[in-house]
Design a protein around this motif. Sequence first.
Motif, PDB file in Angstrom:
ATOM      1  N   SER A 107      -9.079 -19.084   6.209  1.00  0.00           N
ATOM      2  CA  SER A 107     -10.378 -18.953   6.879  1.00  0.00           C
ATOM      3  C   SER A 107     -11.240 -17.943   6.122  1.00  0.00           C
ATOM      4  N   ASN A 108     -12.543 -18.022   6.319  1.00  0.00           N
ATOM      5  CA  ASN A 108     -13.447 -17.042   5.720  1.00  0.00           C
ATOM      6  C   ASN A 108     -13.096 -15.640   6.207  1.00  0.00           C
ATOM      7  N   PHE A 109     -12.719 -15.539   7.479  1.00  0.00           N
ATOM      8  CA  PHE A 109     -12.340 -14.255   8.067  1.00  0.00           C
ATOM      9  C   PHE A 109     -11.187 -13.617   7.291  1.00  0.00           C
ATOM     10  N   LEU A 110     -10.137 -14.401   6.999  1.00  0.00           N
ATOM     11  CA  LEU A 110      -8.992 -13.854   6.275  1.00  0.00           C
ATOM     12  C   LEU A 110      -9.358 -13.568   4.821  1.00  0.00           C
ATOM     13  N   GLU A 111     -10.160 -14.432   4.220  1.00  0.00           N
ATOM     14  CA  GLU A 111     -10.579 -14.191   2.826  1.00  0.00           C
ATOM     15  C   GLU A 111     -11.292 -12.849   2.701  1.00  0.00           C
ATOM     16  N   ILE A 112     -12.137 -12.534   3.668  1.00  0.00           N
ATOM     17  CA  ILE A 112     -12.875 -11.272   3.652  1.00  0.00           C
ATOM     18  C   ILE A 112     -11.936 -10.084   3.849  1.00  0.00           C
ATOM     19  N   ASN A 113     -10.900 -10.281   4.673  1.00  0.00           N
ATOM     20  CA  ASN A 113      -9.983  -9.189   5.020  1.00  0.00           C
ATOM     21  C   ASN A 113      -8.632  -9.279   4.311  1.00  0.00           C
ATOM     22  N   ILE A 114      -8.563  -9.996   3.209  1.00  0.00           N
ATOM     23  CA  ILE A 114      -7.294 -10.236   2.519  1.00  0.00           C
ATOM     24  C   ILE A 114      -6.607  -8.933   2.088  1.00  0.00           C
ATOM     25  N   GLY A 115      -7.377  -7.931   1.775  1.00  0.00           N
ATOM     26  CA  GLY A 115      -6.808  -6.652   1.351  1.00  0.00           C
ATOM     27  C   GLY A 115      -5.971  -5.990   2.425  1.00  0.00           C
ATOM     28  N   ALA A 116      -6.267  -6.265   3.688  1.00  0.00           N
ATOM     29  CA  ALA A 116      -5.518  -5.668   4.792  1.00  0.00           C
ATOM     30  C   ALA A 116      -4.090  -6.211   4.869  1.00  0.00           C
ATOM     31  N   LEU A 117      -3.827  -7.333   4.222  1.00  0.00           N
ATOM     32  CA  LEU A 117      -2.457  -7.863   4.201  1.00  0.00           C
ATOM     33  C   LEU A 117      -1.523  -6.957   3.407  1.00  0.00           C
ATOM     34  N   ASP A 118      -2.085  -6.179   2.521  1.00  0.00           N
ATOM     35  CA  ASP A 118      -1.310  -5.230   1.723  1.00  0.00           C
ATOM     36  C   ASP A 118      -0.492  -4.305   2.638  1.00  0.00           C
ATOM     37  N   GLU A 119      -1.148  -3.761   3.644  1.00  0.00           N
ATOM     38  CA  GLU A 119      -0.474  -2.876   4.598  1.00  0.00           C
ATOM     39  C   GLU A 119       0.578  -3.633   5.401  1.00  0.00           C
ATOM     40  N   ALA A 120       0.262  -4.863   5.792  1.00  0.00           N
ATOM     41  CA  ALA A 120       1.216  -5.672   6.556  1.00  0.00           C
ATOM     42  C   ALA A 120       2.470  -5.955   5.725  1.00  0.00           C
ATOM     43  N   ILE A 121       2.287  -6.222   4.436  1.00  0.00           N
ATOM     44  CA  ILE A 121       3.428  -6.483   3.553  1.00  0.00           C
ATOM     45  C   ILE A 121       4.297  -5.237   3.438  1.00  0.00           C
ATOM     46  N   ASP A 122       3.668  -4.070   3.291  1.00  0.00           N
ATOM     47  CA  ASP A 122       4.434  -2.815   3.237  1.00  0.00           C
ATOM     48  C   ASP A 122       5.247  -2.603   4.508  1.00  0.00           C
ATOM     49  N   LYS A 123       4.614  -2.818   5.653  1.00  0.00           N
ATOM     50  CA  LYS A 123       5.302  -2.609   6.934  1.00  0.00           C
ATOM     51  C   LYS A 123       6.449  -3.605   7.103  1.00  0.00           C
ATOM     52  N   LEU A 124       6.231  -4.846   6.714  1.00  0.00           N
ATOM     53  CA  LEU A 124       7.270  -5.866   6.805  1.00  0.00           C
ATOM     54  C   LEU A 124       8.444  -5.521   5.895  1.00  0.00           C
ATOM     55  N   ASP A 125       8.151  -5.018   4.709  1.00  0.00           N
ATOM     56  CA  ASP A 125       9.194  -4.608   3.771  1.00  0.00           C
ATOM     57  C   ASP A 125      10.035  -3.476   4.373  1.00  0.00           C
ATOM     58  N   ARG A 126       9.371  -2.467   4.928  1.00  0.00           N
ATOM     59  CA  ARG A 126      10.100  -1.353   5.555  1.00  0.00           C
ATOM     60  C   ARG A 126      10.954  -1.844   6.716  1.00  0.00           C
ATOM     61  N   LYS A 127      10.400  -2.746   7.506  1.00  0.00           N
ATOM     62  CA  LYS A 127      11.096  -3.272   8.676  1.00  0.00           C
ATOM     63  C   LYS A 127      12.347  -4.057   8.263  1.00  0.00           C
ATOM     64  N   MET A 128      12.224  -4.852   7.210  1.00  0.00           N
ATOM     65  CA  MET A 128      13.351  -5.678   6.761  1.00  0.00           C
ATOM     66  C   MET A 128      14.439  -4.843   6.098  1.00  0.00           C
ATOM     67  N   ASN A 129      14.083  -3.703   5.530  1.00  0.00           N
ATOM     68  CA  ASN A 129      15.060  -2.884   4.810  1.00  0.00           C
ATOM     69  C   ASN A 129      15.573  -1.705   5.627  1.00  0.00           C
ATOM     70  N   LYS A 130      15.172  -1.634   6.898  1.00  0.00           N
ATOM     71  CA  LYS A 130      15.632  -0.548   7.755  1.00  0.00           C
ATOM     72  C   LYS A 130      17.110  -0.770   8.090  1.00  0.00           C
ATOM     73  N   THR A 131      17.909   0.271   7.896  1.00  0.00           N
ATOM     74  CA  THR A 131      19.333   0.179   8.205  1.00  0.00           C
ATOM     75  C   THR A 131      19.552   0.712   9.613  1.00  0.00           C
ATOM     76  N   LYS A 132      20.315  -0.014  10.380  1.00  0.00           N
ATOM     77  CA  LYS A 132      20.626   0.431  11.733  1.00  0.00           C
ATOM     78  C   LYS A 132      21.934   1.198  11.719  1.00  0.00           C
ATOM     79  N   ILE A 133      21.891   2.381  12.296  1.00  0.00           N
ATOM     80  CA  ILE A 133      23.090   3.217  12.375  1.00  0.00           C
ATOM     81  C   ILE A 133      23.391   3.447  13.852  1.00  0.00           C
ATOM     82  N   TYR A 134      24.580   3.090  14.249  1.00  0.00           N
ATOM     83  CA  TYR A 134      25.013   3.272  15.636  1.00  0.00           C
ATOM     84  C   TYR A 134      26.020   4.389  15.720  1.00  0.00           C
ATOM     85  N   MET A 135      25.853   5.285  16.654  1.00  0.00           N
ATOM     86  CA  MET A 135      26.792   6.402  16.822  1.00  0.00           C
ATOM     87  C   MET A 135      27.398   6.380  18.192  1.00  0.00           C
TER      88      MET A 135
END
Length: 135
Positions: A107-135
Amino acid sequence: MTLLISGKMTNQLLEFKEIIRSRQSSEQRKTDKQTRKLLLYLFTSTRGGFTRLRIIIHLLDQGYNTHQLAQKLELDYKAVQHHMKVLEKNNMVSKIGEKYGAIFYLSNFLEINIGALDEAIDKLDRKMNKTKIYM
């Protein structure tokens, strides 16, 4: 097995980030708070965020119908159809045509705001690589 899949996804996220950065214009405007929240929600806070991001990356250069996307992404047609409805409802994609032959584009909306996906990709990367530790 999980580590292998996670590593592959991390590599894809890095590739996506480079693609997004290459698409940003030099005069990129700041994304408003609501748009930022929407993009983070769609691509990081829901189960299908990574798949939706893969769809967006494919749509950067050309339009596809649901069947073509399902083949390219090696996913079930119905799954892709669901993600396309979510993306269309949230104004991330536009479609031309109806039913099976409808072609989706960014969409034109996403094309205009495509740079904001950069932050989403970073957050998704952190979320996928988070290790869960149970104590």
